[in-house]
Design a protein around this motif. Structure first.
Motif, short mmCIF file in Angstrom:
data_model
loop_
_atom_site.label_atom_id
_atom_site.label_comp_id
_atom_site.label_asym_id
_atom_site.label_seq_id
_atom_site.Cartn_x
_atom_site.Cartn_y
_atom_site.Cartn_z
N ASP A 1 0.81 -1.23 0.00
CA ASP A 1 0.00 0.00 0.00
C ASP A 1 0.84 1.27 0.00
O ASP A 1 0.31 2.37 0.18
CB ASP A 1 -1.00 0.01 1.17
CG ASP A 1 -1.97 -1.14 1.08
OD1 ASP A 1 -2.66 -1.23 0.05
OD2 ASP A 1 -2.01 -1.99 2.00
N VAL B 1 -4.62 -4.02 -1.48
CA VAL B 1 -5.97 -4.49 -1.12
C VAL B 1 -6.49 -5.54 -2.11
O VAL B 1 -6.89 -6.64 -1.69
CB VAL B 1 -6.95 -3.31 -0.99
CG1 VAL B 1 -8.37 -3.82 -0.80
CG2 VAL B 1 -6.55 -2.42 0.18
N THR C 1 -5.35 7.33 7.75
CA THR C 1 -5.98 8.65 7.72
C THR C 1 -5.36 9.51 8.81
O THR C 1 -4.70 9.02 9.73
CB THR C 1 -7.50 8.56 7.96
OG1 THR C 1 -7.74 8.15 9.32
CG2 THR C 1 -8.14 7.56 7.01
N ASP D 1 2.72 4.21 4.42
CA ASP D 1 1.34 4.69 4.44
C ASP D 1 0.68 4.54 5.80
O ASP D 1 -0.37 5.13 6.05
CB ASP D 1 0.50 3.93 3.40
CG ASP D 1 0.19 2.51 3.85
OD1 ASP D 1 -0.99 2.18 4.07
OD2 ASP D 1 1.15 1.71 4.01
N HIS D 2 1.27 3.76 6.69
CA HIS D 2 0.58 3.43 7.93
C HIS D 2 0.99 4.36 9.07
O HIS D 2 2.16 4.40 9.46
CB HIS D 2 0.86 1.98 8.32
CG HIS D 2 -0.16 1.41 9.25
ND1 HIS D 2 -0.23 1.76 10.58
CD2 HIS D 2 -1.17 0.53 9.03
CE1 HIS D 2 -1.22 1.12 11.15
NE2 HIS D 2 -1.81 0.36 10.24
N ASP E 1 -0.96 -1.00 -4.68
CA ASP E 1 -2.23 -1.20 -3.97
C ASP E 1 -2.33 -2.66 -3.57
O ASP E 1 -2.50 -3.54 -4.43
CB ASP E 1 -3.38 -0.80 -4.89
CG ASP E 1 -4.75 -0.91 -4.21
OD1 ASP E 1 -4.80 -1.30 -3.02
OD2 ASP E 1 -5.77 -0.62 -4.88
N GLY F 1 -2.27 5.76 0.83
CA GLY F 1 -2.43 4.38 1.28
C GLY F 1 -3.67 4.21 2.13
O GLY F 1 -4.71 4.83 1.87
N LEU F 2 -3.56 3.42 3.21
CA LEU F 2 -4.73 3.05 4.00
C LEU F 2 -4.97 3.94 5.21
O LEU F 2 -6.06 3.94 5.78
CB LEU F 2 -4.60 1.59 4.48
CG LEU F 2 -4.52 0.53 3.38
CD1 LEU F 2 -4.42 -0.85 4.01
CD2 LEU F 2 -5.72 0.60 2.45
#
Length: 236
Positions: free
Chosen positions: A19, A25, A212, A187-188, A23, A209-210
């Motif tokens: 990610d 997912v 927020t 991304d984390h 991607d 990425g994933l």
């Protein structure tokens, strides 16, 4: 692009993989479907469990050992072994390893986007590149290992991010460098950003990425919205 902390031009760029450079997912969705189809075909006595049952059971197993939180391969393998045992499958440990082989093969059966490949090619001309990934993708099989001097993943006593093991392992391999000379890109917010900042590394949070903003517990060195911004930051 937004800076939150003092910026130092790094000497080593560390990448998360899943990610961040692709991607992950749809890759995981397909991989889990392939693995479940194999289980259903080879062990029909498990038919009453669909993918959701296996996921719930995996969550239960994860709570039995804190090391599972940072080693998904170990967790998946134990989940398979205990689940098959529930259904009376003979030699459930051997069967679990066979299923895991199917899973891992499909797990790395995809192509990394060319934009990511080109970025790594360009960066590798100027920086040392390493990969720190909590996942179990085979970096060689997806064509990325040749760009990295190190690929570090959980296992053999090394726990995943945000625990310090992987960052410390990289520093042992590159002892001439100071922590602030590493830039970790991921991304984390928890495993990548908290882990890197807590270890004294710079961090670049990739918002595509994933994660927020609500998941951030510490600010990264810099926030990036795509990999093109990383290229401009490090190469322009």
């Amino acid at each position: 692009m937004q800076f939150h902390r003092r910026w130092h031009l790094p000497k080593v760029i560390s990448f998360d993989l899943d990610d961040t450079l692709y991607d992950n997912v749809p890759v995981m969705q397909r991989t889990e479907e392939v693995a479940h189809s194999y289980i259903a075909e080879q062990y029909p006595q498990t038919a009453e469990w669909d993918m959701h049952h296996w996921r719930r059971f995996r969550d239960e197993v994860s709570r039995t050992d804190e090391t599972f939180a940072s080693d998904m391969t170990k967790l998946r393998l134990k989940t398979l072994e205990l689940g098959l045992e529930k259904f009376g499958v003979d030699d459930s440990a051997r069967a679990a390893n066979t299923i895991m082989d199917v899973f891992l093969s499909e797990r790395s059966n995809f192509e990394v986007p060319q934009d990511s490949i080109k970025l790594l090619e360009a960066l590798s001309q100027r920086y040392k590149l390493i990969a720190l990934s909590n996942g179990n993708v085979n970096a060689d099989k997806i064509g990325l290992a040749k760009y990295f001097e190190l690929v570090i993943q959980p296992g053999d006593g090394i726990r995943g991010k945000p625990l310090p093991d992987m960052f410390a392992a990289a520093e042992r391999k590159l002892p001439e460098l100071q922590p602030h000379e590493f830039l970790h890109v991921g991304d984390h917010p928890y495993s990548d950003i908290l882990g890197a900042q807590r270890h004294g590394w710079q961090s670049a949070w990739l918002t595509s990425g994933l994660g927020t903003t609500a998941h951030l517990s510490v600010l990264p060195t810099v926030t990036l919205h795509n990999l093109n911004q990383l290229q401009r930051l490090l190469l322009d």
